[in-house]
Design an enzyme around this catalytic site. Structure first.
Site, PDB file in Angstrom:
ATOM      1  N   GLY A  49      -6.523 -12.413   6.098  1.00 40.27           N
ATOM      2  CA  GLY A  49      -5.233 -12.079   7.217  1.00 40.27           C
ATOM      3  C   GLY A  49      -6.232 -12.024   8.895  1.00 40.27           C
ATOM      4  O   GLY A  49      -5.293 -12.893   9.319  1.00 40.27           O
ATOM      5  N   SER A  50      -6.771 -11.680   9.004  1.00 44.43           N
ATOM      6  CA  SER A  50      -7.090 -11.569  11.043  1.00 44.43           C
ATOM      7  C   SER A  50      -7.703 -13.110  10.768  1.00 44.43           C
ATOM      8  O   SER A  50      -7.402 -13.518  12.390  1.00 44.43           O
ATOM      9  CB  SER A  50      -8.314 -10.314  10.995  1.00 44.43           C
ATOM     10  OG  SER A  50      -9.310 -10.253   9.493  1.00 44.43           O
ATOM     11  N   MET A 100       1.106  -1.066   0.186  1.00 43.37           N
ATOM     12  CA  MET A 100       0.379  -0.116  -0.184  1.00 43.37           C
ATOM     13  C   MET A 100       1.126   1.127   0.086  1.00 43.37           C
ATOM     14  O   MET A 100       1.486   1.639   0.907  1.00 43.37           O
ATOM     15  CB  MET A 100      -1.160  -0.235   1.259  1.00 43.37           C
ATOM     16  CG  MET A 100      -1.970  -1.273   1.449  1.00 43.37           C
ATOM     17  SD  MET A 100      -2.532  -1.398   2.711  1.00 43.37           S
ATOM     18  CE  MET A 100      -3.772  -3.200   2.840  1.00 43.37           C
ATOM     19  N   GLY A 134     -12.202 -10.106   4.511  1.00 40.72           N
ATOM     20  CA  GLY A 134     -13.087 -10.763   4.755  1.00 40.72           C
ATOM     21  C   GLY A 134     -13.599 -12.126   5.180  1.00 40.72           C
ATOM     22  O   GLY A 134     -14.633 -12.907   5.395  1.00 40.72           O
ATOM     23  N   GLY A 154      -7.226  -1.718   1.351  1.00 41.12           N
ATOM     24  CA  GLY A 154      -6.688  -0.361   2.718  1.00 41.12           C
ATOM     25  C   GLY A 154      -6.497  -0.919   4.256  1.00 41.12           C
ATOM     26  O   GLY A 154      -5.266  -0.343   4.772  1.00 41.12           O
ATOM     27  N   PHE A 155      -7.140  -2.527   4.447  1.00 38.79           N
ATOM     28  CA  PHE A 155      -6.584  -2.636   5.628  1.00 38.79           C
ATOM     29  C   PHE A 155      -6.983  -4.017   6.036  1.00 38.79           C
ATOM     30  O   PHE A 155      -8.387  -4.206   5.073  1.00 38.79           O
ATOM     31  CB  PHE A 155      -8.656  -1.302   6.712  1.00 38.79           C
ATOM     32  CG  PHE A 155      -7.692  -0.308   6.273  1.00 38.79           C
ATOM     33  CD1 PHE A 155      -6.947   0.467   7.460  1.00 38.79           C
ATOM     34  CD2 PHE A 155      -8.481   0.689   5.705  1.00 38.79           C
ATOM     35  CE1 PHE A 155      -7.122   1.710   7.278  1.00 38.79           C
ATOM     36  CE2 PHE A 155      -8.462   1.903   5.269  1.00 38.79           C
ATOM     37  CZ  PHE A 155      -7.233   2.522   6.171  1.00 38.79           C
ATOM     38  N   GLY A 156      -6.926  -4.351   6.874  1.00 41.75           N
ATOM     39  CA  GLY A 156      -7.218  -5.940   7.093  1.00 41.75           C
ATOM     40  C   GLY A 156      -8.508  -5.093   8.071  1.00 41.75           C
ATOM     41  O   GLY A 156      -9.195  -4.490   8.701  1.00 41.75           O
ATOM     42  N   GLY A 157      -9.400  -6.783   8.674  1.00 40.70           N
ATOM     43  CA  GLY A 157     -10.043  -7.006   9.154  1.00 40.70           C
ATOM     44  C   GLY A 157     -11.556  -6.239   9.392  1.00 40.70           C
ATOM     45  O   GLY A 157     -12.945  -6.245   9.896  1.00 40.70           O
ATOM     46  N   ASP A 215     -10.066 -11.342  -1.831  1.00 43.63           N
ATOM     47  CA  ASP A 215      -9.421 -10.754  -1.243  1.00 43.63           C
ATOM     48  C   ASP A 215      -9.953 -10.499   0.036  1.00 43.63           C
ATOM     49  O   ASP A 215     -10.736  -8.945  -0.066  1.00 43.63           O
ATOM     50  CB  ASP A 215      -8.521 -10.467  -1.317  1.00 43.63           C
ATOM     51  CG  ASP A 215      -7.205  -9.053  -0.360  1.00 43.63           C
ATOM     52  OD1 ASP A 215      -7.225 -10.078   0.533  1.00 43.63           O
ATOM     53  OD2 ASP A 215      -6.830  -8.948  -0.898  1.00 43.63           O
ATOM     54  N   MET A 237     -12.104  -8.175  -4.969  1.00 46.37           N
ATOM     55  CA  MET A 237     -11.525  -7.726  -3.479  1.00 46.37           C
ATOM     56  C   MET A 237     -13.238  -7.797  -3.108  1.00 46.37           C
ATOM     57  O   MET A 237     -14.129  -7.315  -3.604  1.00 46.37           O
ATOM     58  CB  MET A 237     -11.879  -5.674  -3.256  1.00 46.37           C
ATOM     59  CG  MET A 237     -10.124  -5.762  -3.692  1.00 46.37           C
ATOM     60  SD  MET A 237      -8.953  -6.326  -2.902  1.00 46.37           S
ATOM     61  CE  MET A 237      -9.495  -5.834  -1.197  1.00 46.37           C
TER      62      MET A 237
HETATM   63  C1  DX5 Z   1      -6.833  -5.521   2.363  1.00 44.85           C
HETATM   64  C2  DX5 Z   1      -6.059  -6.095   1.923  1.00 44.85           C
HETATM   65  C3  DX5 Z   1      -6.098  -7.565   2.898  1.00 44.85           C
HETATM   66  C4  DX5 Z   1      -6.491  -8.172   3.739  1.00 44.85           C
HETATM   67  C5  DX5 Z   1      -7.352  -9.065   4.872  1.00 44.85           C
HETATM   68  O1  DX5 Z   1      -6.675  -3.781   1.206  1.00 44.85           O
HETATM   69  O2  DX5 Z   1      -6.011  -6.416   0.108  1.00 44.85           O
HETATM   70  O3  DX5 Z   1      -5.501  -8.727   1.772  1.00 44.85           O
HETATM   71  O4  DX5 Z   1      -5.450  -7.949   4.166  1.00 44.85           O
HETATM   72  O5  DX5 Z   1      -7.144  -8.898   5.566  1.00 44.85           O
HETATM   73  P1  DX5 Z   1      -8.893  -9.596   6.559  1.00 44.85           P
HETATM   74  O6  DX5 Z   1      -8.780 -10.914   5.693  1.00 44.85           O
HETATM   75  O7  DX5 Z   1      -8.264  -9.205   8.229  1.00 44.85           O
HETATM   76  O8  DX5 Z   1      -9.767  -8.689   5.385  1.00 44.85           O
HETATM   77 ZN    ZN Z   2      -4.279  -8.402  -0.968  1.00 43.66          ZN
END
Ligand code: DX5
Ligand code: ZN
Length: 225
Positions: A202-203, A37, A182, A143-146, A180, A138
């Site tokens: 991710g999470s 990012m 959630g 931009g963010f995990g979780g 990718d 997507m």
């Molecule tokens: C978001 C990322 C994802 C993110 C997924 O911009 O592209 O790869 O890390 O995280 P989770 O699995 O926690 O939604």
């Molecule tokens: Zn990703």
């Protein structure tokens, strides 16, 4: 179908990235997902190709799946390919010349993918199917995990699966669908049923205490799909 779990190091402990990568690989991770990012294409900043190069030995033979959320993309494609990426995805909105950027990835002898935001229509794929090895859908805004999985993305996966099946029927070439955002042990079987094969988590992996249990739960979910 060979389902793959790709833990995203975005949710790992950034002070111990090498160890974290080794731990999830031991726990059964199939790929390692790198969320790159730039605080321009997305409102967050992570790491560049130097960090990828430093972490490559920790991944060993496990493929590094680089998700570029940067603009422009072409220079970063070369940098990450040289740093050890095995597959690179970029967002079509971030490249002036999508076909050229896809070719740049293939010139490095690695796999190429386009990453589509939740609101980006599938028809952007129409003229570049021959240059795609994978499509990253997507299921959250990048931009963010979780974040929470956006429910309307299930229908988008199903529509994309039809497009990929028709293409495979006509050409004999399989294009895998990666989801990718959630993804977790509760919804992964639905996503398998919709047609996805590769799952970024991710999470759902790094946010858990027991990585073996977390990855097993995702793999079990795949088998129920
Ligand atoms: C978001 C990322 C994802 C993110 C997924 O911009 O592209 O790869 O890390 O995280 P989770 O699995 O926690 O939604
Ligand atoms: Zn990703």
């Amino acid at each position: 179908m060979a389902y793959r779990i790709a833990p995203s190091i975005l949710s790992a402990d950034f002070a111990r990235l090498g160890e974290e990568i080794q731990s999830v690989i031991q726990a059964g991770a199939d790929w390692i997902h790198f969320d790159v990012m730039d605080n321009h294409f997305v409102p967050n900043l992570t790491f560049g190709a130097m960090v990828c190069r430093a972490l490559k030995p920790y991944a060993g033979e496990t493929p590094i799946d680089v998700h570029l959320m940067v603009e422009p993309v072409d220079e970063m494609i070369a940098a990450f390919a040289d740093a050890g990426a095995n597959i690179i995805s970029f967002h079509p909105e971030a490249s002036r010349h999508i076909d050229r950027s896809l070719s740049l990835i293939h010139e490095k002898n690695i796999q190429a993918a386009l990453a589509l935001n939740p609101a980006t229509p599938l028809n952007i794929l129409e003229n570049v199917m021959d240059k795609l090895d994978m499509i990253l859908l997507m299921s959250v805004n990048p931009g963010f995990g979780g974040q929470k999985f956006i429910p309307a993305m299930r229908d988008k996966i199903r529509r994309l699966k039809k497009i990929c099946d028709n293409y495979e029927h006509a050409t004999g070439r399989h294009i895998a669908i990666e989801v990718d955002g959630g993804v977790n042990a509760n919804n992964i079987s639905d996503l398998v049923a919709d047609g996805a094969e590769i799952f970024v988590a991710g999470s759902a992996v790094f946010g858990q205490n027991d990585y073996v249990a977390a990855i097993n739960a995702l793999k079990q979910g795949c088998l129920k799909g």
